[in-house]
Design an enzyme around this catalytic site. Structure first.
Site, PDB file in Angstrom:
ATOM      1  N   ASN A  10      44.510 -79.000 104.780  1.00 25.00           N
ATOM      2  CA  ASN A  10      43.665 -78.106 103.986  1.00 25.00           C
ATOM      3  C   ASN A  10      44.296 -77.991 102.603  1.00 25.00           C
ATOM      4  O   ASN A  10      45.277 -77.284 102.424  1.00 25.00           O
ATOM      5  CB  ASN A  10      43.596 -76.738 104.687  1.00 25.00           C
ATOM      6  N   TRP A  11      43.718 -78.705 101.651  1.00 28.03           N
ATOM      7  CA  TRP A  11      44.314 -78.743 100.309  1.00 28.03           C
ATOM      8  C   TRP A  11      44.011 -77.480  99.508  1.00 28.03           C
ATOM      9  O   TRP A  11      44.539 -77.297  98.414  1.00 28.03           O
ATOM     10  CB  TRP A  11      43.827 -79.977  99.538  1.00 28.03           C
ATOM     11  N   LYS A  12      43.096 -76.665 100.009  1.00 25.52           N
ATOM     12  CA  LYS A  12      42.700 -75.414  99.323  1.00 25.52           C
ATOM     13  C   LYS A  12      42.271 -75.729  97.882  1.00 25.52           C
ATOM     14  O   LYS A  12      41.726 -76.800  97.632  1.00 25.52           O
ATOM     15  CB  LYS A  12      43.837 -74.393  99.407  1.00 25.52           C
ATOM     16  N   HIS A 100      37.965 -69.514 107.121  1.00 31.29           N
ATOM     17  CA  HIS A 100      39.393 -69.391 106.806  1.00 31.29           C
ATOM     18  C   HIS A 100      39.688 -67.955 106.367  1.00 31.29           C
ATOM     19  O   HIS A 100      38.864 -67.325 105.700  1.00 31.29           O
ATOM     20  CB  HIS A 100      39.763 -70.393 105.712  1.00 31.29           C
ATOM     21  N   GLU A 102      41.374 -66.824 104.048  1.00 35.78           N
ATOM     22  CA  GLU A 102      41.287 -66.606 102.598  1.00 35.78           C
ATOM     23  C   GLU A 102      39.842 -66.369 102.184  1.00 35.78           C
ATOM     24  O   GLU A 102      39.573 -65.569 101.289  1.00 35.78           O
ATOM     25  CB  GLU A 102      41.910 -67.804 101.851  1.00 35.78           C
ATOM     26  N   GLU A 174      45.254 -68.980 113.133  1.00 35.02           N
ATOM     27  CA  GLU A 174      46.107 -68.867 111.945  1.00 35.02           C
ATOM     28  C   GLU A 174      46.442 -67.403 111.705  1.00 35.02           C
ATOM     29  O   GLU A 174      45.634 -66.668 111.115  1.00 35.02           O
ATOM     30  CB  GLU A 174      45.377 -69.418 110.720  1.00 35.02           C
ATOM     31  N   GLY A 180      51.084 -69.635 104.287  1.00 36.58           N
ATOM     32  CA  GLY A 180      51.677 -69.781 102.958  1.00 36.58           C
ATOM     33  C   GLY A 180      52.905 -68.918 102.739  1.00 36.58           C
ATOM     34  O   GLY A 180      53.362 -68.753 101.614  1.00 36.58           O
ATOM     35  N   SER A 219      52.230 -72.067 107.964  1.00 39.48           N
ATOM     36  CA  SER A 219      53.592 -72.519 107.658  1.00 39.48           C
ATOM     37  C   SER A 219      54.099 -73.605 108.612  1.00 39.48           C
ATOM     38  O   SER A 219      55.273 -73.607 108.983  1.00 39.48           O
ATOM     39  CB  SER A 219      54.550 -71.327 107.610  1.00 39.48           C
ATOM     40  N   GLY A 240      48.383 -76.358 105.475  1.00 38.50           N
ATOM     41  CA  GLY A 240      48.081 -76.044 104.082  1.00 38.50           C
ATOM     42  C   GLY A 240      49.113 -76.667 103.159  1.00 38.50           C
ATOM     43  O   GLY A 240      49.056 -77.852 102.827  1.00 38.50           O
ATOM     44  N   GLY A 241      50.097 -75.864 102.749  1.00 38.23           N
ATOM     45  CA  GLY A 241      51.097 -76.304 101.765  1.00 38.23           C
ATOM     46  C   GLY A 241      51.700 -77.676 102.049  1.00 38.23           C
ATOM     47  O   GLY A 241      51.814 -78.509 101.141  1.00 38.23           O
TER      48      GLY A 241
HETATM   49  P1  PGA Z   1      50.010 -73.059 105.178  1.00 40.74           P
HETATM   50  O1  PGA Z   1      48.417 -72.828 105.229  1.00 40.74           O
HETATM   51  O2  PGA Z   1      50.311 -74.287 106.002  1.00 40.74           O
HETATM   52  O3  PGA Z   1      50.314 -73.261 103.718  1.00 40.74           O
HETATM   53  O4  PGA Z   1      50.645 -71.835 105.731  1.00 40.74           O
HETATM   54  C1  PGA Z   1      47.692 -73.044 106.410  1.00 40.74           C
HETATM   55  C2  PGA Z   1      46.230 -72.745 106.143  1.00 40.74           C
HETATM   56  O5  PGA Z   1      45.925 -71.778 105.442  1.00 40.74           O
HETATM   57  O6  PGA Z   1      45.324 -73.451 106.651  1.00 40.74           O
END
Ligand code: PGA
Length: 260
Positions: A10-12, A100, A102, A174, A180, A219, A240-241
Site C-alpha cells: 500500500n503505497w498510500k 483503510h 486512514e 490493522e 506507521g 509496521s 505500508g512504509g
Molecule cells: P505500515 O502501514 O506498514 O506503514 O504500518 C500499513 C498500512 O497502513 O496498510
C-alpha cells in the site's frame, strides 16, 4: 483448505510517476523470472490513483498484480473526485483496498459505508481487501474484539453467497496504533484477533470461511514478517512504509513461509 498467501503493498499518497516506475521496476526485477507458482505468495501493488496506469504498464508480463487504494460505492455519474470500480478495472486493477483506517479517519468512512464499498468492489469484479482494526483507546479499554466483531458483522450481509477463487473475502487486520508507528502488534495479540475473525467468519459463512484470507498490517518489516506470517490464521500482509523500498518489500516476500 489451501489458502494462497497474499502480500499487498500500500503505497498510500507517495510517489510521482517517475518514482512509481522505479519502484515497480525494482520489484519486478527482484522477483526475476519467477513464475506465479514458484512464488510463495500472490503479490499486489497499490500505487496512488495517478500512477495506476503507469504501474500497470510496468507490471505487464510479470506475476505482480495491481490494486487501487479505494473506490466509490457508486457505479458512475455525478460524484466529483471519485473513482469507481469499473475505472479501476479499466487501468488494470484486479484488487482494491477498502476501509483503510486512514480513510475511516480522514474521510469519515463508517462501517456501513465500508460495507457498501466492498459490495461495489464485488459487483465490479474486483477483489476487495477490507481493513478492520481498533484504535489504541479501544484496545486499552478492552474493546478490541467488540470493535473488530462489529466491523466484520457490517460486512457479512454484503458478501456474495457465490464466492469464486478470484473473488473471495480478504480482510486485513490493522491495529490503528501499529500503522506507521514502527510498533507492530505482538504475536499473541495478532493470534487472538485472527482466531476470533476466523471463528466469526465460520459462523457467518460455514465452510466458505476456510477460503477467506486474513492479512495482518501495521509496521510489518523484513525482521518481523516471518514470525507474523507463520501464525496459523495469518494469510499474508498489508505493507505500508516497507513497500516503498523495493529491497525491503522483496525481503518481506522472501520471509513468507510455505504453510499449506
Ligand atoms: P505500515 O502501514 O506498514 O506503514 O504500518 C500499513 C498500512 O497502513 O496498510
Amino acid at each position: 483448505m489451501r489458502r494462497r498467501m497474499l502480500i499487498v503493498g500500500n503505497w498510500k499518497m507517495n510517489g510521482l510517476i517517475e518514482t512509481a516506475q522505479e519502484l515497480a521496476d525494482g520489484i519486478v526485477a527482484g522477483l526475476g523470472a519467477r513464475s506465479g507458482r514458484s512464488l510463495p505468495c500472490e503479490v499486489v501493488l497499490c500505487p496512488p490513483a495517478t500512477a495506476l496506469l503507469t504501474v500497470h504498464q510496468r507490471l505487464d508480463g510479470s506475476v505482480v498484480k495491481l490494486g487501487g487504494q479505494d473506490l466509490s460505492e457508486h457505479e458512475s455519474g455525478a460524484h466529483t473526485g471519485e473513482i469507481c470500480g469499473i475505472m479501476l478495472r479499466n487501468v488494470g486493477c484486479r484488487h482494491v483496498i477498502v476501509g483503510h483506517s486512514e480513510r475511516r479517519a480522514d474521510c469519515g468512512e463508517d462501517d456501513a459505508k465500508v460495507a457498501r464499498k466492498m459490495a461495489a468492489a464485488f459487483r465490479d469484479g474486483l477483489q476487495p481487501i477490507v481493513c478492520v482494526g481498533e484504535t489504541l483507546n479501544e484496545r486499552e479499554r478492552g474493546a478490541t474484539l467488540e470493535v473488530i466483531g462489529a466491523q466484520l458483522a457490517a460486512l457479512v450481509p454484503y458478501v456474495p453467497r457465490e464466492l469464486t477463487r478470484r473473488q473471495t473475502l480478504v480482510v486485513a487486520y490493522e491495529p490503528v496504533w501499529a500503522i506507521g508507528t514502527g510498533r507492530n502488534a505482538e504475536l499473541e495479540q495478532i493470534r487472538e484477533v485472527h482466531g476470533f475473525m476466523r471463528r466469526q467468519l465460520e459462523e457467518a459463512f460455514g465452510a466458505d470461511a476456510a477460503r477467506m484470507r486474513l492479512l495482518y498490517g501495521g509496521s510489518v518489516k523484513p525482521a518481523n514478517a516471518g514470525s507474523i506470517f507463520g501464525l496459523e490464521d495469518v494469510d499474508g500482509g498489508l505493507i505500508g512504509g516497507a513497500s516503498l523500498k523495493s529491497a525491503e518489500f522483496l525481503a518481506i516476500i522472501d520471509a513468507v513461509p510455505e504453510k499449506f
